[in-house]
Design a protein around this motif. Structure first.
Motif, short mmCIF file in Angstrom:
data_model
loop_
_atom_site.label_atom_id
_atom_site.label_comp_id
_atom_site.label_asym_id
_atom_site.label_seq_id
_atom_site.Cartn_x
_atom_site.Cartn_y
_atom_site.Cartn_z
N CYS A 243 0.83 -1.20 0.00
CA CYS A 243 0.00 0.00 0.00
C CYS A 243 0.87 1.25 0.00
CB CYS A 243 -0.92 -0.01 1.23
SG CYS A 243 -2.05 1.40 1.29
N TRP A 244 0.99 1.88 -1.15
CA TRP A 244 1.64 3.17 -1.27
C TRP A 244 0.63 4.25 -0.89
CZ3 TRP A 244 4.12 -0.68 -3.63
CH2 TRP A 244 5.50 -0.58 -3.84
N ILE A 245 1.02 5.15 -0.02
CA ILE A 245 0.14 6.24 0.37
C ILE A 245 -0.25 7.05 -0.86
CG2 ILE A 245 -0.07 8.31 1.80
CD1 ILE A 245 0.04 5.68 3.37
N SER B 269 -2.66 5.05 -3.28
CA SER B 269 -3.96 4.89 -2.65
C SER B 269 -4.75 6.19 -2.66
CB SER B 269 -3.78 4.40 -1.21
OG SER B 269 -3.12 3.15 -1.20
N TYR B 270 -4.05 7.30 -2.49
CA TYR B 270 -4.72 8.60 -2.57
C TYR B 270 -5.39 8.77 -3.92
CZ TYR B 270 -4.88 13.44 -4.16
OH TYR B 270 -5.26 14.61 -4.76
N TYR C 213 -10.38 2.80 3.71
CA TYR C 213 -9.02 3.32 3.60
C TYR C 213 -8.74 4.37 4.67
CZ TYR C 213 -4.82 5.53 1.79
OH TYR C 213 -3.56 6.06 1.67
N LEU D 216 -5.64 4.64 7.29
CA LEU D 216 -4.81 5.81 7.52
C LEU D 216 -4.78 6.21 8.99
CD1 LEU D 216 -5.45 8.30 4.56
CD2 LEU D 216 -3.48 6.80 4.95
N CYS E 108 3.91 12.23 0.75
CA CYS E 108 2.92 11.38 1.41
C CYS E 108 2.08 12.16 2.43
CB CYS E 108 3.59 10.18 2.07
SG CYS E 108 4.74 10.58 3.38
N GLN F 247 -0.86 13.55 0.78
CA GLN F 247 -1.73 12.48 0.30
C GLN F 247 -2.47 11.79 1.44
OE1 GLN F 247 1.57 10.91 -1.62
NE2 GLN F 247 1.25 12.05 -3.50
N ILE F 248 -2.06 12.04 2.67
CA ILE F 248 -2.85 11.60 3.82
C ILE F 248 -3.90 12.66 4.17
CG2 ILE F 248 -2.75 11.24 6.32
CD1 ILE F 248 -0.18 9.71 5.91
#
Length: 602
Positions: free
Chosen positions: A269-271, A274-275, A293, A297, A352, A355-356
């Motif tokens: 799972c790449w942040i 996934s974003y 998801y 997070l 990242c 993207q969170i």
């Protein structure tokens, strides 16, 4: 003779799955890739990467004197139907799926593959090859058999085939006449309860109903509905439902270009990836994927305790993904190495943080969610924002994950700006005026830094560069509009777009960058970058050109309607891990942007 028999492995593959396990089937009904007990586990079906040992690590059905095969999905589902025809006109249809439906108040998604063989013409004679492996291709599974089952010792996860087919004949790989439907359940090593024929038919029906109801809830564009639906289903298959993690692809080590050694394990799972996935599915209204998801997070943020966030984690949230090679597997078309794990987990990638923050920010506004975010979530998210603020002008490996150099990448800085900008909006929504002011000031400071440090003056006027230290270009600069850092008509974006297109476009394809990296100059186009190009064309008013290029890209999809990560910009052949979430996101986003409005048919 079946024209595919002597063909080397290709990415003409058809995914099945249930958000716990997944499998890839080739054009001849061979299950050539499938891991247990989850997507990043040991590939018990590994023929895709097994070189010349194509009868090891595979589950294949064949009929005598086979001359053709054809495939399709049951409409709006990942249930695959393969028709095999023989020279005398006899034929079978094979239905493949992984069960998924609600049972006893929870989702039933076992570590299991179901195959149903139905004779549909003549008197076909069927041959079954079932040879699971373990130890990443090191060992064939030992077997023991009973009256109606075969037990396979596959390392720490023993498996069992339950069937109403003749076990001895099927296990021996002998051809036999098929006169009635035959049912196969390959799953946990436990007795199959109930009548296998009626149980599997019921599973098939319930799985079909689940997926078709899920698709019915999607807000698809008017045009390219079939393409968007197929991509949406496949993106959902890339989510590990137990935790909410979303993997970048279902495979490992499909090279980005022939013999390039750019072979990576994408079953994590790449942040970043996934974003983009939840962003695309959110545009279709698939909030279930977003909600799960966001829970993933929240756990990642809690475990980080205000510290650095890694660019990727395992589907269970594990931080350490030590990279090694599976020496027993020869690789795709013999092009090793086959890598297990990914060393990028200890890289520094500052994008990242944005993207969170961005997908989480929606949870403060979207009243459809079962769990909306609250003040406690905002406090946790501010910790992520603090890292974005602290790192916005610090060097990192960038979104392209350079392994031997670091710079202050413009994309990473822009993502840090987005983190602060969205936090300001959330704070304002929550009535926290002092926090809104703080985060807005930080966003403005980062914007000024990017405008000052990333801008490259040229005789033509200038453009943003890919990093603060260099004047080279990369395709991520096209994302400045998507991030709302620039408007499409901003002169700075227009000049940057012009320079990026001139430097990186190769006909109907787009490179991610042209500069040499750790492995030399890129040899293939990066599919998501071509979709970013299409997006930029449309937003810049070149809509007809964007539509034409989009249709061209759809012409490169596999027969299953999907794309891998990369494409040879000379031949159009697909390379890289498959199916790639980035690429499927591109299809969904561009279809939504370019489609005619539903009002045109009302």
């Amino acid at each position: 003779m079946d024209r595919n028999v002597t063909m080397q492995p290709s990415l003409e593959l058809w995914p099945i799955g249930n958000c716990q396990v997944s499998g890839l089937l080739d054009e001849r009904a061979g299950l050539v890739w499938g891991c247990v007990p989850r997507i990043d586990g040991d590939p018990v079906f590994c023929a895709l990467l097994n070189g010349e040992r194509r009868d090891a690590g595979v589950w294949r059905f064949e009929i005598e004197d086979q001359v053709s095969s054809s495939q399709h999905y049951v409409r709006n589902t990942p249930i695959l139907v393969t028709r095999l025809e023989a020279k005398d006109g006899s034929a079978v249809e094979i239905t493949d799926f992984c069960p998924r439906f609600e049972r006893s108040g929870r989702m039933y998604r076992p570590v299991a593959f179901v195959r149903i063989v139905r004779p549909v013409a003549g008197a076909p004679r069927l041959k079954v090859t079932l040879s699971p492996m373990h130890g990443h291709g090191e060992h064939l599974a030992e077997t023991t058999s009973g009256t109606n089952h075969v037990r396979f010792l596959t390392g720490d996860t023993p498996l069992r085939l339950s069937t109403d087919a003749p076990v001895g004949t099927a296990l021996a790989g002998k051809a036999y006449r098929v006169e009635s439907d035959q049912h196969f359940f390959f799953g946990p090593d436990e007795p199959f309860s109930g009548n296998i024929r009626s149980e599997l038919r019921q599973m098939e029906e319930q799985t079909r109903k689940y997926w078709q109801l899920w698709v019915r809830g999607l807000a698809t564009p008017l045009e390219w509905q079939d393409e968007v639906i197929r991509c949406a289903i496949t993106l959902k298959l890339c989510q590990h439902e137990e935790t909410g993690a979303i993997v970048a692809a279902l495979t490992t080590s499909i090279p980005e270009a022939p013999g390039s050694q750019r072979n990576w394990d994408y079953r994590y799972c790449w942040i970043r990836d996934s974003y983009y996935t939840v962003q695309a599915l959110n545009r279709l209204g698939a909030l279930d994927v977003l909600e799960k998801y966001l829970a993933y997070l929240r756990n990642i943020i809690a475990d980080a305790r205000g510290g650095q966030i890694q660019p990727l984690y395992s589907v269970m949230g594990e931080a350490q993904l030590t990279e090694r090679t599976a020496d027993a597997l020869a690789g795709y078309r013999g092009m090793g190495p086959v890598r297990i794990g990914n060393a990028a987990y200890h890289q520094i990638q500052h994008d990242c943080y944005g993207q969170i923050v961005m997908p989480t920010a929606q949870a403060f506004f979207d009243r459809r969610l079962l769990r909306m975010a609250d003040d406690r979530d905002f406090a946790s998210l501010e910790e992520v924002g603090e890292m974005a603020w602290a790192m916005h002008d610090q060097p990192d490996a960038g979104l392209w994950e350079f392994r031997t150099r670091q710079e202050v990448h413009t994309y990473s800085a822009a993502m840090s700006w987005a983190a602060c900008d969205r936090l300001a909006r959330v704070a304002d929504h929550l009535g926290k005026a002092d926090r809104a002011s703080l985060w807005q000031e930080r966003a403005d400071t980062i914007r000024a830094t990017i405008d000052r440090e990333a801008w490259v003056e040229t005789p033509e006027g200038g453009h943003y560069g890919a990093s603060f230290e260099s004047d080279y270009l990369d395709a991520s600069l096209l994302q400045l509009v998507e991030l709302r850092f620039c408007e499409p008509d901003d002169p700075r974006f227009r000049s940057t777009f012009a320079e990026v297109e001139k430097a990186l476009r190769r006909g109907e394809h787009m490179l991610r960058y042209a500069k040499e990296d750790d492995f030399g100059a890129p040899e293939t186009a990066f599919n998501i970058c071509t979709f970013w190009l299409i997006d930029a064309l449309a937003r810049s008013g070149r809509t007809a050109e964007a539509r034409e290029l989009f249709v061209t890209m759809l012409g490169h999809t596999t027969r299953s309607g999907l794309l891998s990560e990369d494409m040879d910009f000379e031949t159009g052949e697909l390379w890289g891990n498959f199916p790639q979430t980035y690429s499927l996101v591109g299809v969904i986003n561009c279809a939504g942007l370019l489609s005619k409005n539903w009002n045109t048919v009302r």
